[in-house]
Write a protein that holds these residues in place. Structure first.
Motif, PDB file in Angstrom:
ATOM      1  N   ALA A 185      26.080  55.007   8.548  1.00 14.01           N
ATOM      2  CA  ALA A 185      26.273  54.769   9.981  1.00 14.01           C
ATOM      3  C   ALA A 185      27.173  53.558  10.198  1.00 14.01           C
ATOM      4  CB  ALA A 185      24.925  54.557  10.665  1.00 14.01           C
ATOM      5  N   GLY A 186      26.929  52.504   9.465  1.00 14.37           N
ATOM      6  CA  GLY A 186      27.746  51.296   9.595  1.00 14.37           C
ATOM      7  C   GLY A 186      29.193  51.516   9.205  1.00 14.37           C
ATOM      8  N   SER A 187      29.425  52.441   8.282  1.00 10.34           N
ATOM      9  CA  SER A 187      30.802  52.705   7.851  1.00 10.34           C
ATOM     10  C   SER A 187      31.652  53.282   8.979  1.00 10.34           C
ATOM     11  CB  SER A 187      30.822  53.644   6.650  1.00 10.34           C
ATOM     12  OG  SER A 187      30.522  54.981   7.031  1.00 10.34           O
ATOM     13  N   HIS A 188      31.020  53.852   9.982  1.00  9.97           N
ATOM     14  CA  HIS A 188      31.762  54.411  11.115  1.00  9.97           C
ATOM     15  C   HIS A 188      32.515  53.337  11.897  1.00  9.97           C
ATOM     16  CE1 HIS A 188      29.425  57.950  10.181  1.00  9.97           C
ATOM     17  NE2 HIS A 188      30.118  58.645  11.060  1.00  9.97           N
ATOM     18  N   VAL A 189      32.103  52.098  11.748  1.00 15.06           N
ATOM     19  CA  VAL A 189      32.767  50.991  12.451  1.00 15.06           C
ATOM     20  C   VAL A 189      34.224  50.867  12.007  1.00 15.06           C
ATOM     21  CG1 VAL A 189      32.772  48.473  12.719  1.00 15.06           C
ATOM     22  CG2 VAL A 189      30.619  49.736  12.829  1.00 15.06           C
ATOM     23  N   VAL A 190      34.505  51.176  10.757  1.00 12.26           N
ATOM     24  CA  VAL A 190      35.872  51.022  10.253  1.00 12.26           C
ATOM     25  C   VAL A 190      36.734  52.261  10.462  1.00 12.26           C
ATOM     26  CG1 VAL A 190      35.177  49.285   8.555  1.00 12.26           C
ATOM     27  CG2 VAL A 190      35.343  51.692   7.871  1.00 12.26           C
ATOM     28  N   TRP A 201      40.094  51.858  12.414  1.00 13.78           N
ATOM     29  CA  TRP A 201      41.095  51.115  11.640  1.00 13.78           C
ATOM     30  C   TRP A 201      41.575  51.938  10.445  1.00 13.78           C
ATOM     31  CZ3 TRP A 201      40.417  49.539   6.522  1.00 13.78           C
ATOM     32  CH2 TRP A 201      41.462  48.796   6.001  1.00 13.78           C
ATOM     33  N   PHE A 202      40.646  52.440   9.642  1.00 14.57           N
ATOM     34  CA  PHE A 202      40.976  53.134   8.398  1.00 14.57           C
ATOM     35  C   PHE A 202      41.823  54.379   8.655  1.00 14.57           C
ATOM     36  CE2 PHE A 202      40.198  55.983   4.809  1.00 14.57           C
ATOM     37  CZ  PHE A 202      40.492  55.142   3.748  1.00 14.57           C
ATOM     38  N   PHE A 203      41.497  55.114   9.715  1.00 11.60           N
ATOM     39  CA  PHE A 203      42.202  56.358  10.011  1.00 11.60           C
ATOM     40  C   PHE A 203      43.309  56.180  11.055  1.00 11.60           C
ATOM     41  CE2 PHE A 203      38.008  57.846   8.468  1.00 11.60           C
ATOM     42  CZ  PHE A 203      38.456  58.536   7.355  1.00 11.60           C
ATOM     43  N   SER A 204      43.637  54.926  11.360  1.00 11.06           N
ATOM     44  CA  SER A 204      44.727  54.602  12.298  1.00 11.06           C
ATOM     45  C   SER A 204      44.583  55.336  13.629  1.00 11.06           C
ATOM     46  CB  SER A 204      46.092  54.927  11.667  1.00 11.06           C
ATOM     47  OG  SER A 204      46.266  54.268  10.455  1.00 11.06           O
ATOM     48  N   TRP A 205      43.377  55.295  14.181  1.00  7.91           N
ATOM     49  CA  TRP A 205      43.122  56.047  15.406  1.00  7.91           C
ATOM     50  C   TRP A 205      43.939  55.547  16.590  1.00  7.91           C
ATOM     51  CZ3 TRP A 205      37.196  57.303  15.755  1.00  7.91           C
ATOM     52  CH2 TRP A 205      36.898  58.289  14.807  1.00  7.91           C
TER      53      TRP A 205
END
Length: 130
Positions: free
Chosen positions: A16-21, A24-28
């Motif tokens: 769940a916490g990984s959703h925070v990134v 950024w990670f997927f250049s949304w």
């Protein structure tokens, strides 16, 4: 069995916490500009609620392992979670194109790790629900 619920609880909270990134990670910021306003908002809002449900499932596993294993309602919840995670496992292989991970070291490692995670949770929840 309770130790498995504790492990899964911690893993789900981390997931769940990984959703925070994700943004950024997927250049949304750039990627989602191409979408209509409704589709952009659906992506961000659904991601938030998926993360929230995963977090709450993690907390449930950490706080109520005994009840999940030893009550009728708990076993029914486990069966439902087993169905959820086995469907997620299937989507891991048939919903995402292999082009997203094949030949890419990090993506392949993540693909394999998530397949293992979804398999583990499916097995534990089905065993507890049975």
């Amino acid at each position: 069995m309770i130790i498995h619920f504790r492990v899964i609880g911690l893993l789900l909270i981390l997931l769940a916490g990984s959703h925070v990134v994700f943004p950024w990670f997927f250049s949304w910021k750039e990627e989602l500009k191409r979408l209509s306003l409704i589709n952009r908002q659906i992506m961000t809002i659904h991601t938030f609620f998926i993360a929230l449900v995963v977090l709450l499932l993690g907390i449930l596993c950490l706080s109520s392992g005994e009840e999940l294993v030893h009550t009728v309602l708990g076993r029914r919840l486990c069966l439902g979670m087993g169905v959820f995670w086995v469907l997620r496992l299937i989507i891991q292989f048939f919903g995402y194109s292999p082009a997203l991970w094949k030949g890419k070291r990090f993506e392949t490692i993540m693909h394999v790790l998530f397949a293992i995670l979804f398999s583990y949770m499916s097995i534990v929840f089905f065993v507890a629900g049975g």
